[in-house]
Design a protein around this motif. Structure first.
Motif, PDB file in Angstrom:
ATOM      1  N   CYS A  42       0.689  -1.070   0.118  1.00 15.66           N
ATOM      2  CA  CYS A  42      -0.246   0.030   0.005  1.00 15.66           C
ATOM      3  C   CYS A  42       0.785   1.466   0.059  1.00 15.66           C
ATOM      4  O   CYS A  42       0.505   2.323  -0.775  1.00 15.66           O
ATOM      5  N   PRO A  43       1.827   1.431   0.920  1.00 20.39           N
ATOM      6  CA  PRO A  43       2.628   2.581   0.756  1.00 20.39           C
ATOM      7  C   PRO A  43       3.475   2.925  -0.368  1.00 20.39           C
ATOM      8  O   PRO A  43       3.523   4.076  -1.032  1.00 20.39           O
ATOM      9  N   LEU A  44       3.648   1.901  -1.166  1.00 18.61           N
ATOM     10  CA  LEU A  44       4.524   1.831  -2.548  1.00 18.61           C
ATOM     11  C   LEU A  44       3.482   2.214  -3.343  1.00 18.61           C
ATOM     12  O   LEU A  44       3.891   3.364  -4.151  1.00 18.61           O
ATOM     13  N   ILE A  45       2.366   1.843  -3.613  1.00 15.98           N
ATOM     14  CA  ILE A  45       1.621   2.252  -4.740  1.00 15.98           C
ATOM     15  C   ILE A  45       0.965   3.463  -4.526  1.00 15.98           C
ATOM     16  O   ILE A  45       0.582   4.037  -5.593  1.00 15.98           O
ATOM     17  N   SER A  46       0.824   4.087  -3.318  1.00 11.27           N
ATOM     18  CA  SER A  46       0.180   5.320  -3.167  1.00 11.27           C
ATOM     19  C   SER A  46       1.103   6.521  -3.579  1.00 11.27           C
ATOM     20  O   SER A  46       0.683   7.506  -3.635  1.00 11.27           O
ATOM     21  N   LYS A  47       2.385   6.193  -3.533  1.00 12.28           N
ATOM     22  CA  LYS A  47       3.346   7.199  -3.784  1.00 12.28           C
ATOM     23  C   LYS A  47       4.293   6.988  -5.358  1.00 12.28           C
ATOM     24  O   LYS A  47       4.608   8.049  -5.765  1.00 12.28           O
ATOM     25  N   THR A  81       8.159   6.789   1.404  1.00  8.46           N
ATOM     26  CA  THR A  81       6.688   6.539   1.263  1.00  8.46           C
ATOM     27  C   THR A  81       5.917   5.900   2.371  1.00  8.46           C
ATOM     28  O   THR A  81       4.655   6.002   2.346  1.00  8.46           O
ATOM     29  N   TYR A  82       6.684   5.862   3.564  1.00 10.27           N
ATOM     30  CA  TYR A  82       6.124   5.330   4.718  1.00 10.27           C
ATOM     31  C   TYR A  82       5.717   6.654   5.433  1.00 10.27           C
ATOM     32  O   TYR A  82       5.421   6.376   6.586  1.00 10.27           O
ATOM     33  N   GLY A  83       5.974   7.511   4.766  1.00 14.33           N
ATOM     34  CA  GLY A  83       5.371   8.958   5.653  1.00 14.33           C
ATOM     35  C   GLY A  83       6.547   9.584   6.563  1.00 14.33           C
ATOM     36  O   GLY A  83       6.269  10.592   7.231  1.00 14.33           O
ATOM     37  N   SER A  84       7.730   9.157   6.596  1.00  6.45           N
ATOM     38  CA  SER A  84       8.647   9.815   7.181  1.00  6.45           C
ATOM     39  C   SER A  84       9.305  11.049   6.650  1.00  6.45           C
ATOM     40  O   SER A  84       9.277  10.990   5.295  1.00  6.45           O
ATOM     41  N   SER A  85       9.712  12.090   7.287  1.00  2.00           N
ATOM     42  CA  SER A  85      10.367  13.176   6.715  1.00  2.00           C
ATOM     43  C   SER A  85      11.758  12.754   6.037  1.00  2.00           C
ATOM     44  O   SER A  85      12.630  12.576   7.098  1.00  2.00           O
ATOM     45  N   THR A  86      12.126  12.408   4.858  1.00  2.00           N
ATOM     46  CA  THR A  86      13.374  12.343   4.471  1.00  2.00           C
ATOM     47  C   THR A  86      14.504  13.648   4.454  1.00  2.00           C
ATOM     48  O   THR A  86      14.118  14.434   4.096  1.00  2.00           O
ATOM     49  N   LEU A  87      15.366  13.273   4.986  1.00  2.00           N
ATOM     50  CA  LEU A  87      16.407  14.389   5.078  1.00  2.00           C
ATOM     51  C   LEU A  87      17.171  14.629   3.589  1.00  2.00           C
ATOM     52  O   LEU A  87      17.701  13.756   3.219  1.00  2.00           O
TER      53      LEU A  87
END
Length: 653
Positions: free
Chosen positions: A56-61, A95-101
């Protein structure tokens, strides 16, 4: 856009290192499973690593995963995926919603990876593509250091980074900030702008140029870039209006670092297909650098010489070589002799080297009549002639140099272009010294273009005393010295005539000076005596301007000077009679012998007697006797000339 002052960045690794990302990703996957109650269902292989993820996280982004996971649960990304497994970890964490630096070290990688996985606005607002572009425009492109970092990272991301305009945006930003660095008066108030003007009159030195380039850190940063990026920045600098006198030094410094520097030669030796890469850069430099008249004002000619020498070693294309040679020929008068080409190997013969042949072609092209429409010889030609004669002094050291080849080199520059023959004399002396076994006829041939009238007084005296010089040249030098002595007599006597006519009457023996019209090398001592007799008495030479000069000298000064001149003249005439008497006794039929040594084209007739002495028009005396007499004459000439100079200085005071 603001333009911060360019400074060299201390490049460090991104603080968002791979172990931290892997730990965070593992935590996010476990939290997702706990929140949704769904196990991992997708296996993605990137490089040598396998990631167990939720669908789900992959296909949503990502549009890429949405298409691929429609029928599959195991996916393997191609080897050319931007950034490999390390970048993919960061993408998955996003994609899992974490803020990537995002930082300058990974923004280009993330942007290319997001483009590959189709993480655009079609699959959610604020997706990775948009965030990466926003960071590039608002953060990276406002900083010189960050832009350089991103541009360097783009090297491994071509052609995708080019298609996404990351490279072009960085190039334009760097060019803009460089122009602002030049134009900003506040930053340039104390530090001068680097140009090449002070290098124009010096021999080309890679180390010196390197020191100059390091004075401005923004130039040092630019010349560290790959040539493809550097070439585009130069084009952007010119489009944005930077003056050529600031653009050309950057190109010169780049070529010095990557083509000319010996340290760089060692660097290229450790890379396969070295010659091809260096030749490509050299060819690119020639396409960037200015040529023709504009270049001579901003680029030292020594730089072109260095490029030419490197091009000969690399086997540059013939059209490029011709272009370089023509450029050097156009500005040869601005060169220094240290820039001239010589073989790199000390064991290679100079006379047969391609470097000497190239130099001969350049010099002959430089003095070609097609380059000067006027009939009057310019100073430019005389400068080229002087440089060539000084170069011949180096070439003459080659023991394999034949006298015909040397004469061919001398004749490269017409003799009429040489206003002074001092350097030509030095070259001939060097050749005769290095080739002591050549015959007298060959010596005469080598020295036939030397004109003693165009030698300085010091060189003329040295020529008389030089045992390697042909006898005819020595006698010509003696006549020149004699003329100089008579002129010194004339100047000295005239000064006293004009100064003391009111106190003394009559004429001095020192007034028997030569008529200026008779002072040519073709006249003989008998003609000089006739000219002396024709001089008018002292009392008839001047009738005005006496009172104002009478106070300059005292009566005692005049009498002392007059007595000194008389003694010098008597000593000189006595020595002449001694030589003439010895010549008549040894060869009675030789009364007019000295007439044969004029410059009217007559040659010296001489033969050898059984005792090994030279029989010529000055009598059958040995060379040692002639040189002894010449040495005595020189001492008298030197005393007379020195005396005349002292009196001239007193008069000027």
């Amino acid at each position: 856009m603001d333009a911060p002052s360019p400074k060299t960045s201390s490049l460090t690794l991104s603080p968002y290192s791979s172990p931290n990302v892997a730990a965070l990703l593992k935590i996010r996957i476990m939290a997702w499973s706990k929140e949704t109650g769904l196990p991992v269902s997708v296996h993605v292989r990137v490089g040598g690593r396998v990631f167990h993820l939720h669908k789900c996280p992959l296909i949503s982004k990502s549009g890429y995963f949405k298409k691929a996971l429609h029928t599959l649960t195991e996916i393997e990304l191609p080897d050319n995926f931007p950034g490999g497994p390390e970048v993919f970890e960061m993408v998955v964490l996003f994609t899992y919603g974490s803020s990537t630096l995002i930082d300058p070290f990974n923004v280009a990688l993330l942007r290319c990876a997001a483009e590959f996985l189709e993480m655009n606005e079609d699959y959610g607002l604020g997706n990775l593509c948009e965030r990466s572009d926003l960071y590039l425009n608002q953060v990276v492109l406002q900083s010189w250091d960050d832009t350089l970092i991103v541009l360097q990272k783009c090297r491994t991301l071509l052609p995708l980074s080019e298609e996404l305009l990351i490279v072009s945006r960085c190039v334009e930003s760097l060019a803009f900030m460089a122009c602002m660095e030049i134009l900003d008066p506040e930053r340039r108030r104390e530090t001068p702008i680097i140009t090449l003007e002070h290098l124009a009159s010096r021999a080309w030195s890679c180390e010196t140029v390197k020191e100059v380039a390091s004075q401005d850190l923004w130039i040092k940063d630019l010349i560290a870039l790959p040539f493809g990026f550097f070439k585009r920045i130069i084009g952007s600098l010119r489009r944005q209006g930077m003056k050529e006198k600031y653009v050309s030094p950057i190109i010169v410094f780049y070529a010095n670092k990557w083509v000319l520097s010996k340290k760089t030669h060692q660097f290229w030796e450790n890379i396969n297909d070295t010659e091809n890469k260096v030749s490509v850069i050299l060819q690119g430099i020639l396409d960037l650098i200015l040529m023709r008249e504009k270049a001579s004002r901003v680029i030292p000619v020594g730089f072109y010489f260095s490029l030419l020498a490197r091009g000969l070693h690399l086997g540059l294309k013939s059209d490029s070589m011709a272009k370089l040679q023509d450029q050097i020929a156009a500005s040869l008068h601005l060169a220094v002799v240290c820039d001239f080409l010589l073989p790199e190997s000390e064991t290679e013969s100079i006379s047969s080297s391609v470097e000497l042949a190239t130099m001969q072609y350049i010099v002959s092209t430089s003095i070609s009549p097609n380059r000067n429409t006027g009939h009057v010889l310019s100073d430019r030609y005389s400068l080229v002639a002087e440089l060539w004669d000084r170069y011949l002094s180096v070439v003459a050291l080659d023991p394999n140099m034949g006298h015909k080849r040397f004469m061919d080199l001398v004749e490269t520059v017409p003799i009429s272009y040489r206003q002074n023959h001092d350097y030509l004399y030095r070259a001939m002396c060097t050749f005769l010294l290095e080739h002591p076994n050549i015959s007298q006829e060959e010596k005469v041939s080598v020295c036939k273009y030397l004109n003693c009238q165009k030698l300085s007084q010091e060189m003329c005296i040295e020529a008389v005393q030089n045992e390697m010089m042909p006898l005819r040249l020595i006698v010509q030098a003696l006549f020149v010295q004699q003329l100089n002595t008579h002129q010194a007599f004339r100047d000295c006597s005239d000064s006293f005539r004009y100064a003391h006519y009111g106190d003394f009457s009559g004429s001095l023996s020192s007034s028997k000076c030569l008529n200026p019209k008779s002072q040519t090398l073709g006249e003989t001592p008998s003609q000089e005596a006739e000219a002396e007799a024709a001089v008018k008495p002292l009392g008839l030479l001047i009738q005005k301007d006496i009172i104002t000069q009478r106070s300059e000298f005292s009566r005692e000064d005049y009498e002392s000077t007059s007595f000194r001149i008389q003694n010098l003249e008597q000593e000189f005439m006595s020595l002449k009679r001694l030589i003439s008497k010895g010549s008549e006794q040894s060869h009675p039929g030789n009364e007019r012998s000295l007439k044969m040594f004029g410059l009217g084209g007559k040659t010296l007739s001489k033969k050898r007697n059984p005792l090994g002495q030279a029989t010529s028009c000055i009598g059958s005396v040995s060379f040692a006797s002639q040189r002894k007499c010449a040495s005595r004459l020189l001492k008298i000439f030197h005393r007379i000339a020195l005396f005349g100079k002292i009196k001239s200085k007193r008069k000027s005071k």
